[in-house]
Design an enzyme around this catalytic site. Structure first.
Site, short mmCIF file in Angstrom:
data_model
loop_
_atom_site.label_atom_id
_atom_site.label_comp_id
_atom_site.label_asym_id
_atom_site.label_seq_id
_atom_site.Cartn_x
_atom_site.Cartn_y
_atom_site.Cartn_z
N THR A 236 0.84 -1.21 0.00
CA THR A 236 0.00 0.00 0.00
C THR A 236 0.87 1.25 0.00
OG1 THR A 236 -1.71 -1.20 1.22
CG2 THR A 236 -1.88 1.20 1.16
N ALA A 237 1.95 1.22 0.77
CA ALA A 237 2.86 2.38 0.79
C ALA A 237 3.42 2.65 -0.59
CB ALA A 237 4.00 2.12 1.79
N GLU A 260 -9.57 -2.59 1.76
CA GLU A 260 -9.10 -2.92 3.10
C GLU A 260 -9.18 -1.73 4.05
OE1 GLU A 260 -5.55 -5.71 4.81
OE2 GLU A 260 -5.01 -4.24 3.28
N ARG A 269 -2.70 8.09 5.34
CA ARG A 269 -1.44 7.54 4.84
C ARG A 269 -0.82 8.47 3.80
NH1 ARG A 269 -1.05 1.82 5.55
NH2 ARG A 269 0.85 1.93 4.30
#
Length: 509
Positions: A236-237, A260, A269
């Site tokens: 995801t990062a 998710e 994020r």
């Protein structure tokens, strides 16, 4: 055969009404019986007639049951490359035991006598297909209506079924004509000219990661790209860092479907990534005055950025298709990211196993990328095979590690893995002494239209951020210490004397 049976079968097929709802009893379903007769007759008298309509007709497009049996026999002959005429069709019907159902020899003879001309055979076949599609839509609508009255039915499941049925019908009838090569050459040249005007020979959507873009020339239109890794590797990062690069630095619209995380979690994020403020401080708001100033200043880069987030849980591939079309049409989205593939479903369809369902999902993602002519990037999990292997190369992901379906590898135009050696307490590469602290390896394991390679990126875990290896970063940022003598190195990983799984705690990146 007696003609009585033929007439009885004809009456049954042409007069029986179809129930389409309480107020529509007695309406005749769409049909074109004369054209069905003409087409079948032409198939039995014209040598190459079947070839011209084989991509249009199926057994179930014929309304009359007799005609379905006849076409079944024609299909069986064509499959074995045997001649198709009234005699061969008759013999095939006998061998199948369906000659009487088809109306007998008399009816077959009548069909061939009714053929005026085979000149418009393909046009007539298309009309038959259209009538069959209309009947299928009526059947589907009646079934959905009946289920809608049933209060025990889950509405979400009902909507999923309706969407799935319509999608199946549209896919079944979607045909593309053969294209002469000249206009394709022209389009290819136009794309080359456009690519030549871009810096760095980037013909697709740049990721913002220099070495990766050298290999891919940017993410290419109509490609399905799978980015896979074990938990804690930073999937995801990575895609968030990339989405920020594409939308903020290059001003290209990006859509992200997060199955998710909620949209707020995802944006947090992104704020961590852009503002370089630790996640805990973002969540609890306990920041210094300098950090609040930094947040206020840098978050402006995200405001107005063409990033579109959808956090629909348990998203079906059919819902995705509808949403993606709308995003491309209304917001001119040029790239779609899905986090992650294994959380999707193919609602409304029945499967013997989860592997079959994942296969359908990956196949439909590829079809969607091709239809919309944009790259689709889907994150994927890997199975536990990586954890069981030892050694430097053993810890690297392989194509066989893709979880739940080999179809993912087959459907993807590109498969990339994310691998961070320091996760396994491997800090130094003894081959060249390279310091691996804070680095992540992007392994291009499959590249249908280019080379495979490994590249290094810097991973800044406390900001959930990937960047180019040589980009500047905070020198005060703490890195894991290099191992002392006797501690884990690449060598101890190779000879199996170190078991990473005993000492590693997964971090949520």
């Amino acid at each position: 055969m007696p003609t009585t049976n033929t007439n009885k079968s004809t009456r049954k097929s042409t007069t029986k009404p179809i129930k389409v709802g309480p107020n529509d009893m007695g309406k005749m379903p769409p049909q074109a019986l004369e054209l069905e007769e003409s087409v079948l007759g032409a198939l039995m008298i014209e040598k190459d007639a079947f070839v011209s309509v084989s991509d249009i007709l199926r057994t179930d497009v014929f309304y009359k049951e007799q005609h379905q049996r006849i076409f079944e026999a024609i299909l069986a002959l064509a499959a074995k490359e045997q001649p198709i005429d009234i005699l061969s069709v008759t013999e095939k019907l006998k061998s199948l035991g369906t000659l009487e159902e088809a109306g007998g020899v008399t009816y077959l003879s009548e069909l061939t006598r009714r053929v005026a001309s085979a000149a418009h055979l393909r046009y007539h076949a298309q009309i038959i297909l259209q009538k069959a599609t209309a009947r299928e839509l009526i059947r589907m609508a009646a079934e959905i209506e009946e289920m809608g009255y049933d209060e025990t039915q889950d509405v979400e499941e009902l909507m999923g079924k309706a969407e799935s049925d319509i999608f199946t019908i549209s896919q079944r009838n979607q045909k593309r004509d053969v294209t002469q090569i000249d206009p394709v050459i022209t389009e290819a040249f136009e794309r080359m000219k456009k690519a030549a005007q871009n810096e760095g020979n980037i013909s697709g959507i740049p990721s913002g990661f220099t070495e990766l873009d050298k290999i891919t020339s940017g993410w290419q239109k109509s490609d399905l790209v799978i980015i896979a890794a074990r938990p804690a590797m930073g999937k995801t990062a990575f895609v968030l860092s990339m989405a920020k690069n594409i939308a903020v630095n290059y001003k290209k619209p990006v859509a992200m479907f997060s199955l998710e995380m909620s949209n707020v979690q995802l944006v947090n994020r992104l704020i961590m990534n852009v503002c370089e403020i630790e996640g805990d401080k973002i969540k609890n708001g306990k920041m210094s005055r300098a950090e609040w100033n930094k947040l206020e200043h840098k978050v402006r880069d995200l405001q107005g950025a063409p990033i579109y987030v959808d956090d629909t849980p348990a998203l079906s591939v059919f819902e995705l298709r509808s949403k993606a079309r709308k995003l491309v049409r209304e917001h001119h989205v040029e790239l779609i990211i899905i986090d992650y593939l294994q959380l999707m479903n193919a609602q409304g369809m029945n499967f013997g196993s989860r592997e079959q369902e994942v296969s359908i999902i990956s196949r439909n993602l590829k079809a969607l990328a091709k239809e919309l002519d944009i790259p689709i990037i889907a994150l994927s999990q890997l199975n536990r095979g990586v954890e069981a292997r030892t050694g430097v190369e053993g810890k690297k992901p392989q194509l066989s590690d893709l979880r739940e379906s080999g179809a993912i590898e087959q459907d993807a135009d590109m498969v990339c893995f994310i691998h961070r050696p320091e996760y396994y307490h491997l800090y130094t590469d003894e081959k060249d002494g390279k310091d691996l602290r804070g680095l992540g390896q992007i392994i291009v394991a499959k590249h249908r239209n280019g080379a495979v390679a490994d590249i290094w990126l810097r991973f800044r875990s406390k900001y959930a951020k990937f960047q180019n290896e040589n980009d500047a970063f905070d020198e005060e940022e703490m890195l894991p210490p290099l191992p002392a003598a006797g501690e884990v190195t690449f060598k101890s990983a190779i000879d199996g004397s170190y078991n990473a799984s005993e000492n590693v705690t997964e971090v949520p990146f």
